[in-house]
Motif scaffolding. Structure first.
Motif, PDB file in Angstrom:
ATOM      1  N   GLU A 157       1.042  28.787   3.028  1.00 22.02           N
ATOM      2  CA  GLU A 157       0.592  27.984   1.892  1.00 22.02           C
ATOM      3  C   GLU A 157       1.672  27.005   1.426  1.00 22.02           C
ATOM      4  N   TYR A 158       2.933  27.436   1.479  1.00 20.72           N
ATOM      5  CA  TYR A 158       4.016  26.548   1.056  1.00 20.72           C
ATOM      6  C   TYR A 158       4.218  25.410   2.059  1.00 20.72           C
ATOM      7  N   GLY A 159       4.128  25.762   3.338  1.00 15.51           N
ATOM      8  CA  GLY A 159       4.262  24.727   4.358  1.00 15.51           C
ATOM      9  C   GLY A 159       3.149  23.689   4.278  1.00 15.51           C
ATOM     10  N   GLN A 160       1.921  24.127   3.980  1.00 20.50           N
ATOM     11  CA  GLN A 160       0.806  23.193   3.866  1.00 20.50           C
ATOM     12  C   GLN A 160       0.979  22.246   2.687  1.00 20.50           C
ATOM     13  N   ILE A 161       1.513  22.748   1.591  1.00 21.33           N
ATOM     14  CA  ILE A 161       1.762  21.882   0.432  1.00 21.33           C
ATOM     15  C   ILE A 161       2.827  20.844   0.758  1.00 21.33           C
ATOM     16  N   ARG A 162       3.914  21.277   1.384  1.00 18.01           N
ATOM     17  CA  ARG A 162       4.973  20.327   1.743  1.00 18.01           C
ATOM     18  C   ARG A 162       4.449  19.295   2.750  1.00 18.01           C
ATOM     19  N   GLN A 163       3.641  19.766   3.696  1.00 15.98           N
ATOM     20  CA  GLN A 163       3.073  18.859   4.692  1.00 15.98           C
ATOM     21  C   GLN A 163       2.194  17.806   4.026  1.00 15.98           C
ATOM     22  N   ALA A 164       1.364  18.220   3.070  1.00 18.86           N
ATOM     23  CA  ALA A 164       0.487  17.275   2.376  1.00 18.86           C
ATOM     24  C   ALA A 164       1.292  16.250   1.584  1.00 18.86           C
ATOM     25  N   LYS A 165       2.381  16.669   0.998  1.00 20.48           N
ATOM     26  CA  LYS A 165       3.221  15.738   0.242  1.00 20.48           C
ATOM     27  C   LYS A 165       3.890  14.719   1.159  1.00 20.48           C
ATOM     28  N   GLU A 166       4.312  15.161   2.334  1.00 21.32           N
ATOM     29  CA  GLU A 166       4.920  14.224   3.283  1.00 21.32           C
ATOM     30  C   GLU A 166       3.896  13.187   3.763  1.00 21.32           C
ATOM     31  N   ARG A 167       2.659  13.619   3.972  1.00 21.49           N
ATOM     32  CA  ARG A 167       1.624  12.681   4.390  1.00 21.49           C
ATOM     33  C   ARG A 167       1.297  11.691   3.282  1.00 21.49           C
ATOM     34  N   LEU A 168       1.367  12.140   2.045  1.00 22.68           N
ATOM     35  CA  LEU A 168       1.198  11.219   0.923  1.00 22.68           C
ATOM     36  C   LEU A 168       2.306  10.179   0.923  1.00 22.68           C
ATOM     37  N   GLY A 169       3.532  10.619   1.132  1.00 17.57           N
ATOM     38  CA  GLY A 169       4.639   9.671   1.204  1.00 17.57           C
ATOM     39  C   GLY A 169       4.497   8.699   2.357  1.00 17.57           C
ATOM     40  N   GLN A 170       3.974   9.183   3.488  1.00 18.13           N
ATOM     41  CA  GLN A 170       3.754   8.308   4.639  1.00 18.13           C
ATOM     42  C   GLN A 170       2.754   7.202   4.306  1.00 18.13           C
ATOM     43  N   GLN A 171       1.671   7.555   3.629  1.00 21.09           N
ATOM     44  CA  GLN A 171       0.669   6.555   3.271  1.00 21.09           C
ATOM     45  C   GLN A 171       1.230   5.535   2.283  1.00 21.09           C
ATOM     46  N   GLN A 172       2.071   5.974   1.378  1.00 22.77           N
ATOM     47  CA  GLN A 172       2.676   5.037   0.425  1.00 22.77           C
ATOM     48  C   GLN A 172       3.582   4.041   1.130  1.00 22.77           C
ATOM     49  N   ILE A 173       4.308   4.498   2.145  1.00 23.73           N
ATOM     50  CA  ILE A 173       5.154   3.585   2.917  1.00 23.73           C
ATOM     51  C   ILE A 173       4.295   2.616   3.727  1.00 23.73           C
ATOM     52  N   MET A 174       3.185   3.123   4.253  1.00 24.93           N
ATOM     53  CA  MET A 174       2.305   2.264   5.041  1.00 24.93           C
ATOM     54  C   MET A 174       1.682   1.147   4.200  1.00 24.93           C
ATOM     55  N   LEU A 175       1.536   1.365   2.906  1.00 21.42           N
ATOM     56  CA  LEU A 175       1.036   0.303   2.032  1.00 21.42           C
ATOM     57  C   LEU A 175       2.010  -0.867   2.005  1.00 21.42           C
ATOM     58  N   ASP A 176       3.303  -0.571   1.901  1.00 21.49           N
ATOM     59  CA  ASP A 176       4.302  -1.645   1.948  1.00 21.49           C
ATOM     60  C   ASP A 176       4.239  -2.378   3.281  1.00 21.49           C
ATOM     61  N   SER A 177       4.067  -1.622   4.366  1.00 21.57           N
ATOM     62  CA  SER A 177       3.985  -2.244   5.678  1.00 21.57           C
ATOM     63  C   SER A 177       2.754  -3.144   5.786  1.00 21.57           C
ATOM     64  N   ALA A 178       1.623  -2.685   5.253  1.00 18.65           N
ATOM     65  CA  ALA A 178       0.392  -3.486   5.312  1.00 18.65           C
ATOM     66  C   ALA A 178       0.552  -4.777   4.529  1.00 18.65           C
ATOM     67  N   ARG A 179       1.184  -4.728   3.387  1.00 19.61           N
ATOM     68  CA  ARG A 179       1.383  -5.937   2.580  1.00 19.61           C
ATOM     69  C   ARG A 179       2.280  -6.939   3.298  1.00 19.61           C
ATOM     70  N   LEU A 180       3.350  -6.433   3.909  1.00 19.81           N
ATOM     71  CA  LEU A 180       4.247  -7.338   4.632  1.00 19.81           C
ATOM     72  C   LEU A 180       3.548  -7.967   5.837  1.00 19.81           C
ATOM     73  N   GLU A 181       2.694  -7.190   6.517  1.00 25.15           N
ATOM     74  CA  GLU A 181       1.969  -7.722   7.668  1.00 25.15           C
ATOM     75  C   GLU A 181       0.994  -8.817   7.241  1.00 25.15           C
ATOM     76  N   VAL A 182       0.299  -8.591   6.138  1.00 18.48           N
ATOM     77  CA  VAL A 182      -0.625  -9.611   5.638  1.00 18.48           C
ATOM     78  C   VAL A 182       0.126 -10.864   5.234  1.00 18.48           C
ATOM     79  N   GLN A 183       1.251 -10.676   4.562  1.00 19.21           N
ATOM     80  CA  GLN A 183       2.043 -11.833   4.138  1.00 19.21           C
ATOM     81  C   GLN A 183       2.542 -12.636   5.341  1.00 19.21           C
ATOM     82  N   LYS A 184       3.017 -11.944   6.369  1.00 20.70           N
ATOM     83  CA  LYS A 184       3.493 -12.638   7.561  1.00 20.70           C
ATOM     84  C   LYS A 184       2.370 -13.429   8.229  1.00 20.70           C
ATOM     85  N   THR A 185       1.198 -12.813   8.331  1.00 18.08           N
ATOM     86  CA  THR A 185       0.066 -13.495   8.961  1.00 18.08           C
ATOM     87  C   THR A 185      -0.337 -14.734   8.175  1.00 18.08           C
ATOM     88  N   ILE A 186      -0.356 -14.628   6.860  1.00 19.32           N
ATOM     89  CA  ILE A 186      -0.739 -15.774   6.022  1.00 19.32           C
ATOM     90  C   ILE A 186       0.251 -16.918   6.176  1.00 19.32           C
TER      91      ILE A 186
END
Length: 481
Positions: free
Chosen positions: A338-367
């Motif tokens: 149960e503890y490992g699953q909670i930590r895993q879910a938090k890391e995936r949340l952090g991954q998605q937050q980083i991917m948002l920055d990447s998506a914004r930079l990609e859109v900006q570069k394309t524009i």
């Protein structure tokens, strides 16, 4: 004789009527079976919207994601199961070696009995630490994220269709330019031979002109090959052969006035960014769901059963029973999972937050890239227009000078080469201008069916979602499969 004349006259009248009928019918038939209607760039986009297999696969993927909401809601619904059990037992009654019973009847020392039990069990989760609630919210966020991803796929397919159409328009123009060049050079070969015949030219002039003509024919073959390649890509994306392709115009009316305005719009509306935002929401709900495994849970279970048998030990061989059980489960330790699953879910949340920055930079570069290409192409078109006029004027002048012996065949060929290069550069610049404008509109998230007013039935993802989100049972999909 008169009879023969009458027959001949009848034949002539019949022929006249047939010719007259044909004269009326041929234009009508030609009007009905006229040339196939030409496709505009927007027609190509509409066909791709309907036919493209990658886009249809993405729609099927979204429909599968919709089912995740119904699956998550199952945690709130009762679970019903039936059961049946049969028991056969053997036992020994002749424990003291007797051969008869008290009435003098022989004793069968090996007896047995059968029992059968069947019933139904209903289990209802009353409280599960808000796991089901957060799972449903995560599933809904995944649906919204997948919808945005589908929109991004639609935009990309529409852009690819527009680009393939513009490529064909460019390649057709280059083929036409190079064929005109071959015709021009054939005339130069004839002219060089004519001057040689009257003693005003040399064999060198003839060889130069003939060499340029042969090279021009090779360039035509290369251009035709490139055109066929572009047509093959068009069929792959659009799902239909190109018909009557004409030079398209840029989407100037939808292009933002400045890069800053374009970037702000893209960050706000581009579906890849929206999809990532919903993915962040889904990951956050998954964290809460994982944390819910640490909370107590309450389960209510009811059971009804019917029992039948022939046991000699009890008179209750046939009876019905029912029970209701309420159970409180308090998790204490499950091996650390149960503890490992909670930590895993938090890391995936952090991954998605980083991917948002990447998506914004990609859109900006394309524009930024597309805006730069569009502005450069517009400037090139203006400059090349001047270049083409000047090159044509120079060619006309060199041709006149050659007539009076003030220019050579080489001068004519050089001037024609400059005209050819300028015309091909114009075809390329026009293609770049069109594609860049469509790329800008796509990169800000507005190359959609509604924005460009495509004449096509719009796919509405919400319809399927509303049809399945609350389904309790059923094997068939919404479309009957």
């Amino acid at each position: 004789a008169s009879g023969g004349f009458g027959r001949r006259q009848g034949v002539h009248v019949l022929k006249f009527r047939m010719v007259t009928l044909a004269a009326y019918m041929v234009p009508v038939l030609l009007a009905v079976a006229g040339p196939a209607a030409a496709d505009s760039i927007f027609d190509a986009m509409a066909k791709a919207y309907e036919n493209n297999p990658d886009l249809n696969a993405a729609r099927a993927g979204l429909r599968a994601t919709d089912e995740g909401v119904a699956i998550a809601k199952a945690g709130w619904r009762p679970q019903v199961s039936g059961f049946a059990q049969k028991t056969t037992s053997k036992y020994d009654l002749n424990l003291q070696g007797a051969t008869t019973d008290s009435l003098g009847q022989p004793v069968d020392d090996k007896k047995g009995f059968n029992s059968f039990q069947a019933g139904i069990t209903i289990t209802q989760q009353i409280f599960d630490g808000f796991q089901t609630l957060n799972n449903v919210r995560a599933a809904e966020s995944n649906v919204y994220s997948e919808r945005a991803s589908l929109k991004a796929n639609e935009i990309q397919i529409l852009l690819s269709a527009a680009e393939s159409y513009a490529n064909i328009a460019r390649d057709q123009k280059i083929v036409a330019i190079r064929k005109q060049n071959v015709a021009f050079l054939r005339e130069q070969v004839k002219a060089a031979n004519a001057r040689l015949d009257v003693g005003e030219g040399t064999k060198t002039d003839v060889s130069l002109a003939d060499s340029e003509r042969a090279q021009a024919q090779a360039l035509v073959a290369d251009a035709v090959f490139q055109l066929k390649q572009s047509e093959a890509v068009y069929v792959q994306i659009v799902g239909d052969a190109p018909r009557g392709v004409k030079q398209p115009k840029p989407l100037s009316n939808l292009v933002p006035k400045s890069i800053d305005n374009a970037v702000a719009t893209g960050w706000r509306e581009h579906p890849s960014i929206v999809a990532t935002m919903y993915a962040i929401d889904a990951a956050g709900f998954q964290v809460k769901s994982a944390e819910g495994t640490m909370l107590p849970g309450v389960v209510l279970q009811g059971q009804m059963a019917n029992n039948s048998g022939n046991s000699p030990f009890t008179s209750l061989n046939d009876y019905a029973s029912s029970s209701v059980t309420a159970r409180l489960n308090v998790p204490i330790y499950q091996g650390g999972a149960e503890y490992g699953q909670i930590r895993q879910a938090k890391e995936r949340l952090g991954q998605q937050q980083i991917m948002l920055d990447s998506a914004r930079l990609e859109v900006q570069k394309t524009i930024v890239s597309a805006m730069a290409q569009y502005e450069a192409a517009q400037a090139q078109i203006s400059a090349i227009n001047v270049q083409i006029r000047a090159a044509n004027d120079a060619l006309s002048g060199v041709l006149e000078e050659r007539k009076v012996g003030q220019a050579t065949t080489l001068d004519v060929l050089d001037s024609q080469s400059r005209v050819l290069n300028a015309q091909e550069s114009m075809a390329q610049a026009q293609r770049t201008s069109v594609v860049a404008s469509f790329s800008i509109v796509a990169s800000i998230g507005r190359l959609t069916v509604d924005e460009v007013n495509l004449k096509v039935a719009k796919y509405v993802p919400k319809d399927h979602y509303e049809a399945v989100k609350d389904k309790w049972f059923g094997l068939r999909t919404v479309d009957g499969r």
